[in-house]
Design an enzyme around this catalytic site. Structure first.
Site, PDB file in Angstrom:
ATOM      1  CB  THR A   1      22.940 -19.926  37.666  1.00  0.00           C
ATOM      2  OG1 THR A   1      22.058 -21.042  37.761  1.00  0.00           O
ATOM      3  CG2 THR A   1      23.299 -19.710  36.208  1.00  0.00           C
TER       4      THR A   1
ATOM      5  CB  THR B   1      17.503 -17.689  40.318  1.00  0.00           C
ATOM      6  OG1 THR B   1      17.607 -18.792  39.404  1.00  0.00           O
ATOM      7  CG2 THR B   1      18.528 -16.631  39.972  1.00  0.00           C
ATOM      8  CG  ASP B   2      16.193 -23.214  40.842  1.00  0.00           C
ATOM      9  OD1 ASP B   2      15.909 -22.419  39.927  1.00  0.00           O
ATOM     10  OD2 ASP B   2      16.637 -24.356  40.633  1.00  0.00           O
TER      11      ASP B   2
ATOM     12  CB  SER C   1      19.277 -22.395  43.860  1.00  0.00           C
ATOM     13  OG  SER C   1      18.345 -21.628  44.561  1.00  0.00           O
TER      14      SER C   1
END
Length: 327
Positions: free
Chosen positions: A15, A89-90, A57
């Protein structure tokens, strides 16, 4: 005289590198906007940039994690003073922990990302990137293991986890909290990482799985893994580390194949322990040969199992590696 620190920024996508299109969809850019940014720390930091990947991610795998690790090791050999990795971030916590387990380096390595894309109102990417550079350039950040810096907090890769789907304050360290903060552009540390061990690997294996236990669980998922390809399995057990009793025959079949099975808790806080002596309890699972991994969530325990198996560990050596809380 000010010493200029050489910091390598490794960009991998996520992101932090994306933008919102006219439909409101957050999508990858042809060019990473963060990678084009100049550091505001002129005279203190010399920033080097490597756009290694441009991956969302969920597209990240241990193969890419290994490439990031190798790039960092090459940079340290070339005299770089610190590294910042930008990442979606996942799966950020998994990549950060993989690096923490496999990097023998002492230079600061910081992983960061963003919850809002580069052109959204309140975008946090540039701020997180700048604070991550500040942490990576600070001498006090050495020997802290790999760190995750988001929202002005400094967390260890070992324990940090994503706790909210969209909130910019999503990354938290259950039980222990962050080890430091970034205040007025400078890191301040309040805690110190307990001694860590590393496991250098040059390849990663496949077919290491993760299953979450639930009420009414049967043998179906375990039976799917009862084959010669399965290399290892992590079970997120109930409570302190328990499973429904109907699953025990299937677990035993996997153990009979000499497939390493690791037990953690699905709980947000606490550690897996062999406390309960009823059928399906942790005491019986331990006697069967299931290994306990304390202090890690399921996804990180899977990374640790994968790293240990990739290093050729087995038997008591693997169990010691998995059960050691400080690595």
């Amino acid at each position: 005289m000010t010493v200029v620190k050489k910091i390598l920024a490794i960009h991998t996508g996520g992101t932090i590198s994306m933008s919102q299109n006219e439909k409101g969809e957050v999508v990858p850019n042809a060019q990473n906007p963060i990678a084009q940014q100049e550091t505001i720390m002129e005279g203190r930091v010399q920033l080097h940039t490597d756009e290694l990947f441009n991956l969302p991610s969920p597209h990240m795998t241990p193969v890419e994690m290994l490439k990031i690790k190798e790039r960092i090791m090459a940079a340290e050999a070339d005299g770089i003073d610190g590294v910042v990795v930008t990442h979606g971030t996942d799966t950020l916590e998994e990549t950060a922990y993989f690096l923490d387990l496999t990097l023998p380096s002492t230079i600061p390595v910081v992983v960061t990302g963003a919850m809002r894309s580069s052109n959204q109102v309140g975008s946090d990417g540039l701020h997180n990137f700048q604070t991550a550079i500040e942490v990576a350039a600070d001498d006090a950040s050495r020997d802290n293991g790999v760190m995750v810096v988001m929202n002005d907090e400094i967390h260890t890769a070992r324990y940090v986890t994503k706790t909210h789907t969209t909130n910019v304050a999503t990354f938290r360290t259950p039980t222990f909290g962050p080890i430091g903060l970034v205040a007025n552009g400078h890191p301040i540390y309040f805690q110190q990482l307990i001694q860590k061990t590393t496991c250098d690997i040059d390849h990663v294996i496949d077919h290491v799985y993760l299953i979450k236990a639930y009420a009414g669980m049967d043998t179906a998922l375990f039976d799917c893994l009862d084959n010669d390809q399965t290399a290892g399995l992590v079970i997120e057990g109930l409570g302190a580390g328990n499973v429904p009793p109907v699953t025990l025959p299937a677990i035993q079949r996997l153990l009979d194949r000499h497939i390493p099975l690791v037990l953690v808790s699905r709980c947000y806080n606490g550690v897996a322990e062999d406390i309960y002596g009823y059928e399906g309890g942790g005491i019986g699972l331990r006697k069967m040969g299931v290994m306990l991994c304390q202090g890690l969530n399921g996804q990180k325990a899977r990374i640790k199992l994968l790293v240990g198996l990739s290093a050729g560990m087995k038997g008591e050596q693997l169990e010691k590696f998995l059960s050691t809380a400080v690595s």
